[in-house]
Design an enzyme around this catalytic site. Structure first.
Site, PDB file in Angstrom:
ATOM      1  N   GLY A  74      50.939  22.722  11.459  1.00 23.42           N
ATOM      2  CA  GLY A  74      50.467  22.275  10.371  1.00 23.42           C
ATOM      3  C   GLY A  74      49.879  20.947  10.519  1.00 23.42           C
ATOM      4  O   GLY A  74      48.699  20.732   9.839  1.00 23.42           O
ATOM      5  N   ALA A  75      50.195  20.111  11.543  1.00 22.52           N
ATOM      6  CA  ALA A  75      49.169  18.919  11.926  1.00 22.52           C
ATOM      7  C   ALA A  75      49.674  18.689  13.276  1.00 22.52           C
ATOM      8  O   ALA A  75      50.879  18.658  13.741  1.00 22.52           O
ATOM      9  CB  ALA A  75      49.386  18.020  11.003  1.00 22.52           C
ATOM     10  N   MET A  76      48.947  17.736  14.023  1.00 27.29           N
ATOM     11  CA  MET A  76      49.465  17.120  15.123  1.00 27.29           C
ATOM     12  C   MET A  76      49.117  15.647  15.245  1.00 27.29           C
ATOM     13  O   MET A  76      47.927  15.272  15.015  1.00 27.29           O
ATOM     14  CB  MET A  76      48.790  17.873  16.281  1.00 27.29           C
ATOM     15  CG  MET A  76      48.951  17.197  17.985  1.00 27.29           C
ATOM     16  SD  MET A  76      50.805  17.257  18.209  1.00 27.29           S
ATOM     17  CE  MET A  76      50.866  16.020  19.198  1.00 27.29           C
ATOM     18  N   HIS A  98      54.082  12.063   7.436  1.00 32.98           N
ATOM     19  CA  HIS A  98      54.864  12.494   8.677  1.00 32.98           C
ATOM     20  C   HIS A  98      53.977  12.221  10.045  1.00 32.98           C
ATOM     21  O   HIS A  98      54.525  11.491  10.799  1.00 32.98           O
ATOM     22  CB  HIS A  98      54.745  13.980   8.578  1.00 32.98           C
ATOM     23  CG  HIS A  98      55.756  14.553   9.786  1.00 32.98           C
ATOM     24  ND1 HIS A  98      56.955  14.787   9.824  1.00 32.98           N
ATOM     25  CD2 HIS A  98      55.191  14.939  11.051  1.00 32.98           C
ATOM     26  CE1 HIS A  98      57.370  15.305  11.116  1.00 32.98           C
ATOM     27  NE2 HIS A  98      56.239  15.482  11.775  1.00 32.98           N
ATOM     28  N   GLU A  99      52.739  12.478  10.017  1.00 31.35           N
ATOM     29  CA  GLU A  99      51.966  12.213  11.104  1.00 31.35           C
ATOM     30  C   GLU A  99      51.686  11.040  11.470  1.00 31.35           C
ATOM     31  O   GLU A  99      51.753  10.265  12.432  1.00 31.35           O
ATOM     32  CB  GLU A  99      50.774  12.986  11.249  1.00 31.35           C
ATOM     33  CG  GLU A  99      50.850  14.645  10.968  1.00 31.35           C
ATOM     34  CD  GLU A  99      51.453  15.366  12.067  1.00 31.35           C
ATOM     35  OE1 GLU A  99      51.934  14.689  13.089  1.00 31.35           O
ATOM     36  OE2 GLU A  99      52.321  16.339  11.749  1.00 31.35           O
ATOM     37  N   HIS A 109      54.357   9.001  12.991  1.00 30.25           N
ATOM     38  CA  HIS A 109      54.642   9.232  14.307  1.00 30.25           C
ATOM     39  C   HIS A 109      53.596   8.287  15.364  1.00 30.25           C
ATOM     40  O   HIS A 109      53.814   8.110  16.399  1.00 30.25           O
ATOM     41  CB  HIS A 109      53.746  10.606  14.658  1.00 30.25           C
ATOM     42  CG  HIS A 109      54.866  12.022  14.690  1.00 30.25           C
ATOM     43  ND1 HIS A 109      56.267  11.857  15.174  1.00 30.25           N
ATOM     44  CD2 HIS A 109      54.703  13.101  14.142  1.00 30.25           C
ATOM     45  CE1 HIS A 109      56.731  12.871  15.132  1.00 30.25           C
ATOM     46  NE2 HIS A 109      55.813  13.708  14.421  1.00 30.25           N
ATOM     47  N   GLU A 169      60.473  13.716  16.013  1.00 28.64           N
ATOM     48  CA  GLU A 169      60.570  14.824  14.906  1.00 28.64           C
ATOM     49  C   GLU A 169      61.347  14.593  13.774  1.00 28.64           C
ATOM     50  O   GLU A 169      61.076  14.355  12.441  1.00 28.64           O
ATOM     51  CB  GLU A 169      60.410  16.056  15.311  1.00 28.64           C
ATOM     52  CG  GLU A 169      59.459  16.620  16.117  1.00 28.64           C
ATOM     53  CD  GLU A 169      57.973  16.418  15.699  1.00 28.64           C
ATOM     54  OE1 GLU A 169      57.952  16.297  14.120  1.00 28.64           O
ATOM     55  OE2 GLU A 169      57.047  16.373  16.272  1.00 28.64           O
ATOM     56  N   ARG A 217      55.431  29.568  19.084  1.00 31.44           N
ATOM     57  CA  ARG A 217      56.648  29.144  18.368  1.00 31.44           C
ATOM     58  C   ARG A 217      56.760  30.055  17.048  1.00 31.44           C
ATOM     59  O   ARG A 217      57.995  30.615  16.800  1.00 31.44           O
ATOM     60  CB  ARG A 217      56.102  27.731  17.803  1.00 31.44           C
ATOM     61  CG  ARG A 217      57.301  27.022  16.980  1.00 31.44           C
ATOM     62  CD  ARG A 217      56.391  25.589  16.709  1.00 31.44           C
ATOM     63  NE  ARG A 217      57.335  24.905  15.799  1.00 31.44           N
ATOM     64  CZ  ARG A 217      56.939  24.143  14.699  1.00 31.44           C
ATOM     65  NH1 ARG A 217      55.425  24.067  14.546  1.00 31.44           N
ATOM     66  NH2 ARG A 217      57.864  23.414  14.020  1.00 31.44           N
TER      67      ARG A 217
HETATM   68  N1  BES Z   1      54.255  17.006  16.503  1.00 31.54           N
HETATM   69  C1  BES Z   1      54.165  17.842  15.720  1.00 31.54           C
HETATM   70  C2  BES Z   1      53.115  19.111  16.068  1.00 31.54           C
HETATM   71  C3  BES Z   1      53.773  19.997  16.820  1.00 31.54           C
HETATM   72  C4  BES Z   1      54.631  20.897  16.444  1.00 31.54           C
HETATM   73  C5  BES Z   1      53.542  20.056  18.114  1.00 31.54           C
HETATM   74  C6  BES Z   1      55.079  22.180  17.066  1.00 31.54           C
HETATM   75  C7  BES Z   1      53.980  21.176  18.849  1.00 31.54           C
HETATM   76  C8  BES Z   1      55.117  22.286  18.263  1.00 31.54           C
HETATM   77  C9  BES Z   1      53.860  17.385  14.280  1.00 31.54           C
HETATM   78  O1  BES Z   1      54.189  16.089  14.244  1.00 31.54           O
HETATM   79  C10 BES Z   1      54.507  18.121  13.260  1.00 31.54           C
HETATM   80  O2  BES Z   1      55.657  17.916  13.276  1.00 31.54           O
HETATM   81  N2  BES Z   1      53.908  18.962  12.577  1.00 31.54           N
HETATM   82  C11 BES Z   1      54.621  19.958  11.557  1.00 31.54           C
HETATM   83  C12 BES Z   1      54.145  19.850  10.200  1.00 31.54           C
HETATM   84  C13 BES Z   1      54.869  18.483   9.879  1.00 31.54           C
HETATM   85  C14 BES Z   1      54.463  17.785   8.350  1.00 31.54           C
HETATM   86  C15 BES Z   1      56.439  18.533   9.573  1.00 31.54           C
HETATM   87  C16 BES Z   1      54.043  21.400  12.019  1.00 31.54           C
HETATM   88  O3  BES Z   1      53.138  21.544  12.432  1.00 31.54           O
HETATM   89  O4  BES Z   1      55.140  22.369  11.534  1.00 31.54           O
HETATM   90 ZN    ZN Z   2      56.095  15.619  13.758  1.00 33.68          ZN
END
Ligand code: BES
Ligand code: ZN
Length: 949
Positions: A342-344, A378-379, A382, A401, A880
Site C-alpha cells: 500500500g505504501a512504504m 500510518h507512513e 513510521h 507496524e 506476501r
Molecule cells: N512498512 C510497511 C510496508 C511493507 C509492507 C513492507 C509489507 C514490507 C512488507 C508500511 O508501513 C505498511 O504497513 N504498509 C501497509 C499499508 C498501511 C497503510 C497499513 C501495506 O502496504 O499493506
Molecule cells: Zn507500516
C-alpha cells in the site's frame, strides 16, 4: 507420557538436523565444493578485473532435504558498516543498473572475513582497502543466505572507519516490483514512460546494492544517482539533492546530502519525470520547519493537493504529539504506478501506490479519501516509530507496524475530527483480528523469524491489528497523557537506535504515575497467542463473578493443553464496565494468576456492560439474564449505550454464538434493536454479519428464511440512506450509505439491485453518464452481476484497459469480476496474467475478486493449483500476497472434499515460503466452516421460524 515422548522426538530431530547441517556446512566449506571454490579463487586472483560473477551455490548437494530453518541467517556482528558511499546508475531504457558501493567499516573483532548481503546482483569487483592501500582479497556469493563473503588475505584489526570495502555490481530492474525496479505508465499520447524506483523492506535492499541488510546495522548514506538529462528525468532519494553534474552521453550525476544513520530497508531511490506540489511543515519549536512535497506523474498534478494538506496537518500533529523533532530537512511522498504494498515509509521519501496517495474530487470516493488520509497517517508515523527508533530484529516488527497502525487513527482523527476515526478502529482493525486470533492459525505477536520468507510472513494481521489493538488497550488503562509521555521518552531515549518490546514497556514503567507492573501485564498479551473470554455471572443482584479462559471460535479447538505458555493462557485483563446507574467507566484488574474476580456494586444495576467501548482485547460473555437485560435496554433506548459499546455487544454476541458459547438466538435477538440504529460503525458491524451469514447459509434449506429476514432488517436503513451521495463534509453519512447499499445489494434487496442495474445500463450506453464516485464501485459490481452479458463485459473491459486513473481502474477491475458467465470469468483469469491488462501489483486482488464470485470460486481454485509452478516462478514464494491468496480463495469452502483438495495441493507443493502460516489458517478456517454449519444451523433455523417477517 505424551509430553515426554514429544520431547524425546524433538531432541532426536534436533540432534539429527544439527548433524546434517554441520555436514552440509562442512561440505560447502571443505568438502566436494572445495575444488570448485579453489578454482574460483584462483580465477579471481589471476584476473585483475572480474567480469563474470563467481557464484558458489550452497544449496546442499549431499541431501534433498531443505535445511533452511536450521541455517543461521544472521550476519556476524564483528564487522559493522558506518557509511555507504553509494553510486547507482539505473538505466531506464535498458532496465538494467550498475554501480558501486564504498562501505566504511568498524571492525569490532579482528577478522579476515567480511560478510554482508547481496542478492540477484552480479558482483564485478571487490576491493578491501586499508586507508588507500588495497588488501588482496577474494569473494564468494552464497545463494541460500544471500551472502557476499569477502576474504581478505590479512587480518583486519579492531578499528573505526580504517577499512573500506569497495564493491562494483550490476543488476536488473525489469520484471520485478521489489528491490530497485522499473515502473512505467502511459503518456496521454499512448507512449510508455519508464521510471526507476525502489522498495526494500524487509530484505530487498540487498537486491539493489551489497549491504549489511539487517535493521540494526544502521549507517549513513552518501548517495549519487545517475539520470538522463532529457525526458524530464530527475532523481530523488531520502535526502535533498546537493549537486548535479553533466557527465556526457545525455546523463547527469545527482548527489544528495548525507543521510542520518538509518537501516538499509529505509533507503530509497527514484529516477522519474514526476512533478510535485510543495507545502510547509511548521515544527512549532520542536526542531526546524521543513518542506513537504507530493510527487506523482506530471499528468496527475491535480490529484496532489489533498495528500499535501493532509500530510502537512498530520506531520505537524505528530511533531507536537511526540515532542520529538523530525530529523530530516525534507519529507516527500511519491505515488508510484507499480507498487507492491500500500505504501512504504522510506525515510524522507515515502513511496505509495497511486490509490493510496492521489485524490481527485471528481474521481475519488469517500472511502478513497479516508484511505489516502490513513495511509499517510500510518507512513508518517513510521518516520518516528520505525525510522528514528527501529526494532532490533524483525521478530519485534509489531513495534513498528502495531504502533503505526494504532497512531494512524489519532493522526487521521486530528486532521478529520468528524470522521469518527476512534470509533472506526473497532470495525477496521479490532474485529477482524479478534476472530483470527481465536483460531489455531494464530501466533504470538513476538515470534522468532530468521529467513526472508519468515520475515515477509510476519507482516500479517496479528502484527498490525493485534499489535495496534493491544497498544490501544494499553493507552486506555494507563491513560492518554501518560501514554504520550511514555512515547516521547521511548523515542528520545532510543533515537537513531534499535529496540525491543521491553524498551517500550520500560519507558512506560518509568513514568512515576504508573504503579502497575505494565511489563508483566503486557507480556501476557505479546507472548501468548489468542485471547480470553471473560464470563460474567450474576451471583446476587449486586455481585458479579468473573472467570477467564482462552476463547476459540471453534469449540473443537479447545484441547485443554495449555502448557506451551508460561502464563497457561491466562491474561492480565483490564476490566472495565458501565451500568445504567453510571456512565462513568469503572476499572478493575483481573491478573493472569488471580482467582476469579468478584465485583460488588452498592446498588443493583438494571444492566451492566463490560469492556467499555471494547478497548480491551477480550470477549465478554454474560448470563442469559444479563444478555436479556442488555438486549431489552438496547431496544428501549439504544442511546444509553455508546456507539463503541453497541458495536461491541453485537460483535461479541455473534462471535460467542458462532463459537456455540451462547445460543444463536441471543445474538440474533440483538439485531432487533437495529430498527432504531443509525450509526455507521454499528451498522457496519451488523451488515458484515448479515452478509457473512448469507454466505454461510447459501446452500442450506434455511437460506430462504434467512434472506427474507435479513432483507427485511436492512430495508429501513436502506431507504433512509438513499442513493444520493452528499458532499465531503458528510463523510460518515457517505461511508454509511455505501456500506448499507453494498450490503443491501449483496443480500439481494430488489430495489437496490434494480437501481444499481439501471445506473449501470445508462453508463454502459454512455461512458459519460454521471455516477457519483462513491457508488461507482457497487454500481459496476451489482450492475455486472445482474446484467453482465458478453457484450457488456467487453465494454467494461475496454474501459478498464483505457482507464488512466488507478482508483477508477480498481473499481472497473472489481466490476469485471462480478459477471456470472463462467467462460468470461475464465477468460478474465487468463488475461489477468498479462501485464498489459493487470499490473503485477494488482494480480492477486484480481484473482481474489474473481474467487469471491460464487461462479468464479472454483475456477480460480482450479487455476491456481494448475498454474502454481508458474505463479511461483513469477512472484516467488517470498511474495506476501501469494501466501495470503490461499486463505482468501478457500475462505468459504465448507466441505470435507474441499479440505482434502487443499491438503493434497499442499502436499504436492510442500514449500510454502512466506505462505506457511497462511496455509495453516486456510485449513483451520475450512474446518471451522464445516463445524459451524453442524453446530449452528439448527438453532438458526428455529429462530428464523419463530421470527418470520
Ligand atoms: N512498512 C510497511 C510496508 C511493507 C509492507 C513492507 C509489507 C514490507 C512488507 C508500511 O508501513 C505498511 O504497513 N504498509 C501497509 C499499508 C498501511 C497503510 C497499513 C501495506 O502496504 O499493506
Ligand atoms: Zn507500516
Amino acid at each position: 507420557m505424551v509430553a515426554a515422548a514429544k520431547i524425546v522426538t524433538i531432541l532426536l530431530v534436533l540432534a539429527l538436523t544439527a548433524f546434517t547441517v554441520s555436514t552440509i556446512v562442512l561440505a560447502v566449506q571443505k568438502g566436494n565444493l572445495s575444488s570448485q571454490l579453489d578454482e574460483a579463487r584462483e580465477k579471481i586472483n589471476t584476473l585483475e578485473k572480474i567480469t563474470t560473477p563467481v557464484i558458489v551455490d550452497t544449496t546442499p548437494v549431499t541431501t534433498t532435504e531443505a535445511p533452511k530453518p536450521q541455517i543461521n541467517y544472521r550476519l556476524p556482528r564483528n564487522v559493522k558498516p558506518t557509511v555507504y558511499d553509494l553510486y547507482i546508475d539505473p538505466d531506464v531504457t535498458t532496465g538494467k543498473f550498475s554501480g558501486y558501493n564504498v562501505i566504511s567499516l568498524n571492525i569490532i573483532e579482528s577478522t579476515k572475513t567480511i560478510t554482508l548481503h547481496s542478492h540477484l546482483l552480479t558482483i564485478t569487483k571487490v576491493k578491501v582497502l586499508d586507508g588507500e592501500t588495497e588488501i588482496p582479497s577474494t569473494f564468494e556469493l552464497e545463494k541460500v543466505r544471500e551472502f557476499l563473503i569477502v576474504d581478505a588475505n590479512a587480518e583486519l584489526a579492531v578499528s573505526e572507519n580504517r577499512y573500506k570495502l569497495r564493491v562494483e555490481f550490476n543488476g536488473k530492474m525489469d520484471d520485478k516490483i521489489i528491490g530497485l525496479y522499473s515502473s512505467s505508465y502511459l503518456k496521454p499520447d499512448g507512449s510508455k514512460k519508464t521510471i526507476a524506483t525502489s522498495k526494500f523492506e524487509p530484505t530487498f535492499a540487498r537486491q539493489s546494492f551489497p549491504c549489511f541488510d539487517e535493521p540494526d546495522m544502521k549507517a549513513i548514506y552518501k548517495v549519487t544517482l545517475v539520470t538522463p538529462i532529457d525526458g524530464g528525468y530527475h532523481a530523488l532519494s531520502n535526502m535533498p539533492q546537493s549537486g548535479v553534474k553533466d557527465i556526457g552521453d545525455g546523463l547527469k550525476e545527482v548527489t544528495f546530502v548525507d543521510s542520518v544513520a538509518m537501516s538499509t530497508y529505509l533507503s530509497a531511490f527514484i529516477v522519474s519525470d514526476f512533478d510535485y506540489l510543495e507545502g510547509d511543515v511548521r515544527a512549532n519549536g520542536v526542531g526546524e520547519d521543513f518542506k513537504m512535497r507530493v510527487y506523482a506523474t506530471p499528468e496527475q498534478k491535480n490529484k496532489m493537493p489533498f495528500a499535501l494538506e493532509t500530510g502537512v496537518k498530520i506531520t505537524e500533529y505528530y511533531i507536537n504529539y511526540f515532542q520529538v523533532e523530525y530529523p530530516l530537512p525534507k519529507l516527500d511522498m511519491a505515488a508510484i504506478p507499480d507498487f507492491v504494498s500500500g505504501a512504504m515509509e522510506t525515510w524522507g521519501l515515502v513511496t505509495f501506490r497511486e490509490t493510496s496517495l492521489l485524490y481527485d474530487d471528481k474521481i475519488s470516493s469517500t472511502a478513497n479519501r479516508q484511505r489516502v488520509a490513513t495511509v499517510i497517517a500510518h507512513e508518517v508515523a513510521h518516520m518516528w516509530f520505525g525510522n528514528l527508533v527501529t526494532m532490533k530484529w524483525w521478530n519485534e516488527l509489531w513495534l513498528n507496524e502495531g504502533f503505526a497502525s494504532y497512531i494512524e487513527y489519532k493522526g487521521t482523527d486530528c486532521a478529520f475530527p468528524d470522521w469518527q476515526m476512534l470509533d472506526q478502529f473497532a470495525i477496521s482493525t479490532l474485529h477482524g483480528v479478534l476472530s483470527l486470533d481465536a483460531t489455531l492459525g494464530a501466533h504470538p505477536i513476538v515470534q522468532t523469524v530468521e529467513n526472508p520468507d519468515q520475515i515477509t510472513e510476519i507482516f500479517d494481521t496479528i502484527t498490525y491489528s493485534k499489535g495496534s489493538s493491544i497498544i490501544r488497550m494499553l493507552e486506555d488503562f494507563i491513560g492518554p497523557k501518560i501514554f504520550q509521555k511514555s512515547v516521547t521518552k521511548y523515542l528520545t531515549d532510543n533515537k537513531f537506535g534499535n529496540t525491543e518490546t521491553s524498551d517500550f514497556l520500560d519507558a512506560i514503567a518509568a513514568q512515576p504515575e504508573v504503579t502497575i507492573d505494565v511489563r508483566e501485564i503486557m507480556r501476557t498479551w505479546t507472548e501468548q497467542m489468542g485471547l480470553p473470554v471473560v464470563k460474567v455471572e450474576k451471583i446476587s443482584p449486586t455481585k458479579f463473578k468473573l472467570t477467564q479462559k482462552r476463547f476459540f471460535s471453534n469449540p473443537e479447538d479447545y484441547k485443554g493443553t495449555y502448557d506451551d505458555s508460561v502464563f497457561n493462557y491466562k491474561w492480565s485483563i483490564p476490566i472495565t464496565f458501565r451500568t445504567d446507574l453510571s456512565s462513568e467507566v469503572q476499572r478493575y484488574w483481573y491478573m493472569h494468576n488471580d482467582e476469579p474476580l468478584e465485583i460488588e456494586l452498592p446498588v443493583a444495576p438494571k444492566w451492566i456492560k463490560f469492556n467499555s467501548d471494547q478497548y480491551g482485547y477480550y470477549r465478554v460473555d454474560y448470563d442469559t439474564e444479563m444478555w436479556d437485560a442488555l438486549k431489552n435496554s438496547l431496544i428501549t433506548d439504544l442511546n444509553v449505550f455508546t456507539v463503541g459499546d453497541r458495536a461491541s455487544i453485537l460483535n461479541d454476541a455473534f462471535s460467542l454464538a458462532d463459537a456455540t458459547t451462547i445460543p444463536y438466538e441471543t445474538a440474533l435477538d440483538m439485531t432487533k434493536y437495529l430498527k432504531d440504529e443509525t450509526e455507521y460503525v454499528t451498522w457496519s458491524v451488523a451488515s458484515s454479519k448479515l452478509t457473512s451469514l448469507k454466505t454461510s447459509l447459501m446452500f442450506t434449506d434455511i437460506y430462504k428464511n434467512y434472506i427474507s429476514y435479513a432483507r427485511n432488517l436492512i430495508d429501513k436503513v436502506y431507504k433512509d440512506v438513499g442513493w444520493n451521495v452528499e458532499g465531503v463534509t458528510e463523510h460518515i453519512k457517505n461511508r454509511k450509505r455505501v456500506n448499507i447499499l453494498s450490503a443491501a445489494c449483496s443480500l439481494g434487496v430488489e430495489d437496490c439491485l434494480k437501481q444499481a442495474s439501471d445506473k449501470f445500463m445508462l453508463w454502459i450506453a454512455d461512458k459519460n453518464f454521471d455516477i457519483s464516485s462513491d457508488i461507482r464501485e457497487l454500481v459496476y459490481y451489482y450492475g455486472m452481476f445482474s446484467t453482465g452479458s458478453e457484450q457488456i463485459w467487453e465494454t467494461v473491459l475496454e474501459r478498464f484497459v483505457n482507464e488512466p486513473d488507478a482508483q477508477e481502474k480498481n473499481r472497473l477491475m472489481y466490476g469485471l469480476s462480478a459477471v456470472q458467465v463462467p467462460w468470461l470469468l475464465q477468460r478474465y483469469i487468463e488475461l489477468a496474467w498479462d501485464e498489459r491488462y493487470v499490473r503485477s501489483q494488482d494480480y492477486f486482488s484480481c484473482l481474489q475478486n474473481i474467487a469471491a464470485n460464487r461462479v468464479g470460486e472454483s475456477l480460480v481454485w482450479h487455476y491456481v493449483r494448475e498454474n502454481w509452478v508458474r505463479i511461483v516462478e513469477r512472484f516467488t514464494l517470498n511474495e506476501r500476497y501469494l501466501g495470503s491468496m490461499i486463505p482468501s480463495i478457500t475462505g468459504r469452502f465448507d466441505s470435507q472434499t474441499r479440505l482434502s483438495e487443499m491438503e493434497a495441493f499442499f502436499e504436492l507443493y510442500p514449500e510454502a515460503g512466506a505462505g506457511e502460516g497462511a496455509r495453516v489458517r486456510a485449513k483451520e478456517n475450512v474446518k471451522n466452516n464445516i463445524q459451524w454449519l453442524e453446530n449452528n444451523k439448527e438453532n438458526i433455523a428455529q429462530w428464523l421460524e419463530k421470527n418470520k417477517a
